[in-house]
Every structure is written in structure tokens, then in C-alpha cells.
Motif scaffolding. Structure first.
Motif, short mmCIF file in Angstrom:
data_model
loop_
_atom_site.label_atom_id
_atom_site.label_comp_id
_atom_site.label_asym_id
_atom_site.label_seq_id
_atom_site.Cartn_x
_atom_site.Cartn_y
_atom_site.Cartn_z
N GLN A 123 0.83 -1.20 0.00
CA GLN A 123 0.00 0.00 0.00
C GLN A 123 0.87 1.26 0.00
O GLN A 123 0.55 2.23 -0.68
CB GLN A 123 -0.94 -0.03 1.20
CG GLN A 123 -2.03 -1.09 1.07
CD GLN A 123 -2.82 -1.29 2.35
OE1 GLN A 123 -2.39 -0.93 3.44
NE2 GLN A 123 -4.00 -1.90 2.22
N ARG A 124 1.98 1.22 0.76
CA ARG A 124 2.89 2.37 0.76
C ARG A 124 3.53 2.55 -0.61
O ARG A 124 3.80 3.67 -1.05
CB ARG A 124 3.96 2.20 1.83
CG ARG A 124 3.45 2.33 3.26
CD ARG A 124 4.59 2.52 4.24
NE ARG A 124 5.51 1.40 4.24
CZ ARG A 124 5.40 0.33 5.03
NH1 ARG A 124 4.36 0.24 5.86
NH2 ARG A 124 6.28 -0.64 4.99
N MET A 125 3.82 1.43 -1.29
CA MET A 125 4.43 1.47 -2.62
C MET A 125 3.41 1.75 -3.72
O MET A 125 3.78 1.91 -4.88
CB MET A 125 5.11 0.12 -2.90
CG MET A 125 6.26 -0.20 -1.98
SD MET A 125 6.81 -1.95 -2.13
CE MET A 125 7.49 -1.95 -3.80
N GLU A 126 2.12 1.81 -3.33
CA GLU A 126 1.02 2.06 -4.27
C GLU A 126 1.00 1.02 -5.38
O GLU A 126 0.74 1.34 -6.55
CB GLU A 126 1.09 3.48 -4.83
CG GLU A 126 0.96 4.55 -3.75
CD GLU A 126 0.93 5.96 -4.33
OE1 GLU A 126 1.27 6.13 -5.51
OE2 GLU A 126 0.56 6.88 -3.58
N LEU A 127 1.25 -0.23 -5.01
CA LEU A 127 1.18 -1.32 -5.97
C LEU A 127 -0.28 -1.66 -6.26
O LEU A 127 -1.13 -1.57 -5.39
CB LEU A 127 1.89 -2.56 -5.43
CG LEU A 127 3.41 -2.48 -5.26
CD1 LEU A 127 3.94 -3.79 -4.70
CD2 LEU A 127 4.08 -2.17 -6.59
N MET A 128 -0.53 -2.09 -7.48
CA MET A 128 -1.86 -2.57 -7.82
C MET A 128 -2.06 -3.94 -7.19
O MET A 128 -1.22 -4.83 -7.35
CB MET A 128 -2.01 -2.68 -9.34
CG MET A 128 -3.38 -3.18 -9.78
SD MET A 128 -3.54 -3.40 -11.56
CE MET A 128 -2.60 -4.92 -11.80
N LEU A 129 -3.15 -4.09 -6.46
CA LEU A 129 -3.44 -5.36 -5.80
C LEU A 129 -4.71 -5.99 -6.36
O LEU A 129 -5.65 -5.28 -6.71
CB LEU A 129 -3.64 -5.14 -4.30
CG LEU A 129 -2.41 -4.91 -3.44
CD1 LEU A 129 -2.82 -4.53 -2.03
CD2 LEU A 129 -1.54 -6.16 -3.41
N GLY A 130 -4.73 -7.31 -6.43
CA GLY A 130 -5.95 -8.03 -6.70
C GLY A 130 -6.62 -8.38 -5.39
O GLY A 130 -6.20 -7.93 -4.32
#
Length: 221
Positions: A123-130
């Protein structure tokens, strides 16, 4: 009301996980097939025996009561048709909802505490999550694009880890995950750590999530 998963600092960082409420197992199974285009199949279910919830498989020592395949041919039974899914759950409305991996998604399975640590970092890295599930046996499954089982061992080695040294399991063809609100006996129900939404319909590749997951599993080790 919402509930948090107690006992770890990482759980507090990752935020709250909504309780499962509302829809029945059959309605939910149909919705997974209809709205997410996931293949689904009914597993075992819970039966009251002398006041105790036992697995329909008949094994009193079942490791995942009410949350595993009821048939050996489950892979051919799995369907992406909402109509067929509705028909299957009409036969046994309390059957668990199981999703085969290796089709529309694979899953990266890690211990709960490592999963929450990785989730906070993602979340801190702003990664796209499924979507991400949390199971009563304290594991989290991160949904990723199919093909993860082939990629993960080499990706882990490139990060400097031995695949055997990390409790990080890629679930692909021939495996499955239990979907909310399936119950594991008296231990509770599977929940969403990250719910399926229109925003996460497109899944990340395993490579995008592996670094924070491997790091978190390494800390757990």
C-alpha cells in the motif's frame, strides 16, 4: 460494525477487514461466477454431530472441516457458468465455495503475519493489488495472474532467497482456494483482506508482488 484481526501490529497497519454478512453461500457462489467470471465448485460442508460441527467427509480429525473438495473430480466439476453454479448449490446449499487456481488466477499463499506486513508495504508502494483472502488457519492468499507457479522459484532466487527457505507457496493448476464466506469448522470464516472490486478486476503479475512478499516471509523466518 467491522472487526479487526487482533494480535499483530501489522494487522493494525493494514486496516480493518469487513465481516462477511448478507448473501448466502449459493448467492455468493453465483455472484463470483457471474460478476468475476471465476470458476467455482462446491466443496464439503459442516454437519452437526452430537452438538459439534463436523466435516461432511466423515473424518473426525479433518484438517479443514467443511472447506475442501468433496469429490476427486473437482477440477472437471468447476464451472464459470452462473446457471450451473446455481444448480450445484441447490443440491447442497451449505457447501463451501472453492475456487480452482491456474485458470483465471493463481494465488500466492503466505502466513497471516507476513501477509499483513507485505500488504502494508504494498500500500505504501502504491502497488496494484488483486483480491486477497484471509483464512481461519492464519494464511493469506494474494490473487495474481495465472503462471505464478512457473515464475516464483526463479524470482525468489533472483531476490537472494532459497525457495525452500520461505513459507511462500504459489497455487496454480491442480490447486484451489476457499472463498468467503466459507467456514473452517468452528475456527471461523474465510474473509477478504482486499475485497473484489471493479478497480482490482485486472490482476497483478506475481513478479510485481513477490519482493514485498518474500521480504515479509524472510522476516517471519
Amino acid at each position: 460494525m467491522e472487526e479487526t484481526i487482533p494480535g499483530t501490529e501489522t494487522a493494525q497497519i493494514a486496516g480493518q477487514i469487513p465481516q462477511q454478512r448478507g448473501d448466502s453461500l449459493p448467492e455468493t457462489a453465483v455472484r463470483y461466477a457471474e460478476e468475476r467470471h471465476w470458476d467455482v465448485f462446491p466443496g464439503t460442508w459442516l454437519e452437526a454431530v452430537d452438538g459439534v460441527q463436523r466435516c461432511s467427509c466423515g473424518d473426525a480429525a479433518c484438517a479443514v472441516p467443511g472447506a475442501h473438495p468433496a469429490r476427486d473430480d473437482w477440477a472437471t466439476q468447476a464451472t464459470g457458468s452462473a446457471t450451473v453454479a446455481r444448480r450445484m448449490w441447490q443440491k447442497q446449499p451449505t457447501a463451501s465455495i472453492l475456487l480452482p487456481t491456474g485458470r483465471t488466477f493463481d494465488a500466492l499463499s503466505v502466513p497471516e503475519t507476513a501477509g499483513f506486513l507485505a500488504l502494508a508495504r504494498m500500500q505504501r508502494m502504491e502497488l496494484m493489488l488483486g483480491p486477497v483472502t484471509l483464512t481461519p488457519d492464519r494464511r493469506m492468499q494474494f490473487f495474481v495472474l495465472p503462471g505464478a507457479t512457473v515464475k516464483v522459484p526463479d524470482l525468489v532466487r533472483k531476490l537472494g532467497w532459497s525457495p525452500a527457505s520461505l513459507d511462500l507457496v504459489a497455487l496454480g493448476e491442480g490447486s484451489y482456494v476457499a472463498a468467503p464466506p466459507t467456514r473452517f469448522g468452528a475456527r471461523g470464516a474465510v474473509q477478504w483482506a482486499c475485497r473484489p472490486t471493479p478497480a482490482n478486476r485486472w490482476l497483478p503479475d506475481a513478479e510485481e508482488l513477490l519482493s514485498p512478499l518474500a521480504y515479509a516471509c524472510g522476516r517471519e523466518r
